[in-house]
Write a protein that holds these residues in place. Structure first.
Motif, PDB file in Angstrom:
ATOM      1  N   UNK A 119      -5.450   6.449 -12.349  1.00 49.50           N
ATOM      2  CA  UNK A 119      -4.928   6.974 -11.089  1.00 49.50           C
ATOM      3  C   UNK A 119      -6.069   7.247 -10.120  1.00 49.50           C
ATOM      4  N   UNK A 120      -5.784   7.069  -8.824  1.00 56.53           N
ATOM      5  CA  UNK A 120      -6.768   7.415  -7.802  1.00 56.53           C
ATOM      6  C   UNK A 120      -7.025   8.917  -7.898  1.00 56.53           C
ATOM      7  N   UNK A 121      -8.307   9.285  -8.024  1.00 54.23           N
ATOM      8  CA  UNK A 121      -8.671  10.691  -8.234  1.00 54.23           C
ATOM      9  C   UNK A 121     -10.079  10.913  -7.705  1.00 54.23           C
ATOM     10  N   UNK A 122     -10.272  11.941  -6.869  1.00 58.76           N
ATOM     11  CA  UNK A 122     -11.572  12.193  -6.270  1.00 58.76           C
ATOM     12  C   UNK A 122     -11.628  11.542  -4.901  1.00 58.76           C
ATOM     13  N   UNK A 123     -12.809  11.139  -4.479  1.00 63.80           N
ATOM     14  CA  UNK A 123     -12.967  10.567  -3.143  1.00 63.80           C
ATOM     15  C   UNK A 123     -12.689   9.071  -3.154  1.00 63.80           C
ATOM     16  N   UNK A 124     -11.988   8.611  -2.106  1.00 72.08           N
ATOM     17  CA  UNK A 124     -11.733   7.188  -1.987  1.00 72.08           C
ATOM     18  C   UNK A 124     -11.247   6.805  -0.604  1.00 72.08           C
ATOM     19  N   UNK A 125     -11.227   5.504  -0.374  1.00 74.77           N
ATOM     20  CA  UNK A 125     -10.787   4.948   0.911  1.00 74.77           C
ATOM     21  C   UNK A 125      -9.701   3.916   0.633  1.00 74.77           C
ATOM     22  N   UNK A 126      -8.554   4.078   1.320  1.00 72.93           N
ATOM     23  CA  UNK A 126      -7.441   3.134   1.179  1.00 72.93           C
ATOM     24  C   UNK A 126      -7.206   2.485   2.529  1.00 72.93           C
ATOM     25  N   UNK A 170      -8.986  12.018   6.237  1.00 68.71           N
ATOM     26  CA  UNK A 170      -8.784  11.512   7.598  1.00 68.71           C
ATOM     27  C   UNK A 170      -7.986  10.221   7.505  1.00 68.71           C
ATOM     28  N   UNK A 171      -6.900  10.156   8.281  1.00 62.71           N
ATOM     29  CA  UNK A 171      -6.103   8.941   8.333  1.00 62.71           C
ATOM     30  C   UNK A 171      -6.107   8.441   9.776  1.00 62.71           C
ATOM     31  N   UNK A 172      -6.589   7.219   9.945  1.00 63.18           N
ATOM     32  CA  UNK A 172      -6.584   6.564  11.253  1.00 63.18           C
ATOM     33  C   UNK A 172      -5.495   5.506  11.199  1.00 63.18           C
ATOM     34  N   UNK A 173      -4.520   5.640  12.102  1.00 65.88           N
ATOM     35  CA  UNK A 173      -3.366   4.744  12.111  1.00 65.88           C
ATOM     36  C   UNK A 173      -3.635   3.535  12.983  1.00 65.88           C
ATOM     37  N   UNK A 174      -2.973   2.443  12.682  1.00 71.75           N
ATOM     38  CA  UNK A 174      -3.207   1.183  13.391  1.00 71.75           C
ATOM     39  C   UNK A 174      -2.884   1.283  14.879  1.00 71.75           C
ATOM     40  N   UNK A 175      -2.063   2.256  15.281  1.00 69.32           N
ATOM     41  CA  UNK A 175      -1.748   2.426  16.706  1.00 69.32           C
ATOM     42  C   UNK A 175      -2.782   3.265  17.441  1.00 69.32           C
ATOM     43  N   UNK A 176      -3.822   3.740  16.730  1.00 72.28           N
ATOM     44  CA  UNK A 176      -4.886   4.519  17.353  1.00 72.28           C
ATOM     45  C   UNK A 176      -4.779   6.018  17.143  1.00 72.28           C
ATOM     46  N   UNK A 177      -3.653   6.519  16.603  1.00 69.14           N
ATOM     47  CA  UNK A 177      -3.532   7.938  16.277  1.00 69.14           C
ATOM     48  C   UNK A 177      -4.487   8.257  15.130  1.00 69.14           C
ATOM     49  N   UNK A 189      -1.588  -3.273   7.242  1.00 71.18           N
ATOM     50  CA  UNK A 189      -1.154  -3.083   8.632  1.00 71.18           C
ATOM     51  C   UNK A 189      -2.226  -2.453   9.513  1.00 71.18           C
ATOM     52  N   UNK A 190      -3.359  -2.051   8.920  1.00 68.49           N
ATOM     53  CA  UNK A 190      -4.461  -1.500   9.698  1.00 68.49           C
ATOM     54  C   UNK A 190      -4.667  -0.007   9.557  1.00 68.49           C
ATOM     55  N   UNK A 191      -3.742   0.715   8.925  1.00 71.50           N
ATOM     56  CA  UNK A 191      -3.942   2.142   8.673  1.00 71.50           C
ATOM     57  C   UNK A 191      -5.069   2.310   7.659  1.00 71.50           C
ATOM     58  N   UNK A 192      -5.864   3.383   7.822  1.00 72.18           N
ATOM     59  CA  UNK A 192      -6.976   3.653   6.905  1.00 72.18           C
ATOM     60  C   UNK A 192      -6.997   5.141   6.581  1.00 72.18           C
ATOM     61  N   UNK A 193      -7.046   5.474   5.296  1.00 68.56           N
ATOM     62  CA  UNK A 193      -7.220   6.861   4.848  1.00 68.56           C
ATOM     63  C   UNK A 193      -8.524   6.944   4.080  1.00 68.56           C
ATOM     64  N   UNK A 194      -9.312   7.963   4.417  1.00 68.80           N
ATOM     65  CA  UNK A 194     -10.559   8.208   3.703  1.00 68.80           C
ATOM     66  C   UNK A 194     -10.633   9.691   3.390  1.00 68.80           C
ATOM     67  N   UNK A 195     -10.686   9.997   2.098  1.00 68.62           N
ATOM     68  CA  UNK A 195     -10.711  11.402   1.709  1.00 68.62           C
ATOM     69  C   UNK A 195     -10.412  11.587   0.241  1.00 68.62           C
TER      70      UNK A 195
END
Length: 157
Positions: free
Chosen positions: A42-49, A71-78, A53-59
């Motif tokens: 399982x994903x555990x600890x620090x990682x980047x997904x 931090x999640x940066x969405x493909x629409x710029x949010x 579609x262009x969304x990115x989560x890092x944390x």
């Protein structure tokens, strides 16, 4: 490579993903990629997904879900920076919409917390991306008992 086409390159322990690794999805999520730490498959600890579609989560991750800080940066710029619980924005966080509107304050179960005080958007038309990673939020700038603006900060946020 797995029978379903998923690909994992990294460390294993007892035939489970464990340690650092890179996972690339196939099938319905083809192209999604996670780079980070694993514990017992399982994903555990620090990682980047990165979603296709262009969304990115890092944390931080816990039990295969976004938890703690990230931090999640969405493909629409949010962009949302803050606390997460079981894959939902939960706790203190800041959402900056792609038009520059900002909310900073409490979140509960992926929604702005009722009764929370925070910096509200400058327009009532602000919405975050409407997908399963960022349910739509609409916040009025009019003061209400549910959401009141904080005084202006002395410096940049």
């Amino acid at each position: 490579q797995h029978a379903n086409g998923d690909c994992y390159k990294g460390q294993f322990e007892g035939n489970l993903r464990h340690g650092f690794g890179i996972y690339t999805a196939a099938g319905a999520s083809a192209g999604d990629q996670y780079t980070g730490n694993w514990v017992e498959d399982q994903k555990q600890g620090f990682g980047k997904y990165v979603w296709v579609d262009g969304d990115v989560y890092e944390g931080d991750w816990e039990r295969d879900m976004r938890n703690a800080e990230g931090v999640c940066t969405y493909s629409n710029g949010d962009k949302y920076s803050g606390e997460w619980k079981d894959d939902m924005r939960h706790g203190w966080g800041r959402l900056v919409w792609n038009d520059g509107n900002t909310y900073e304050g409490g979140w509960k179960n992926d929604n702005i917390s009722p009764g929370s005080r925070g910096i509200t958007p400058k327009t009532s038309q602000a919405n975050s991306q409407t997908n399963s990673r960022a349910p739509s939020q609409s916040v009025s700038t009019a003061p209400s008992p549910r959401l009141e603006p904080l005084p202006a900060p002395n410096g940049p946020l």
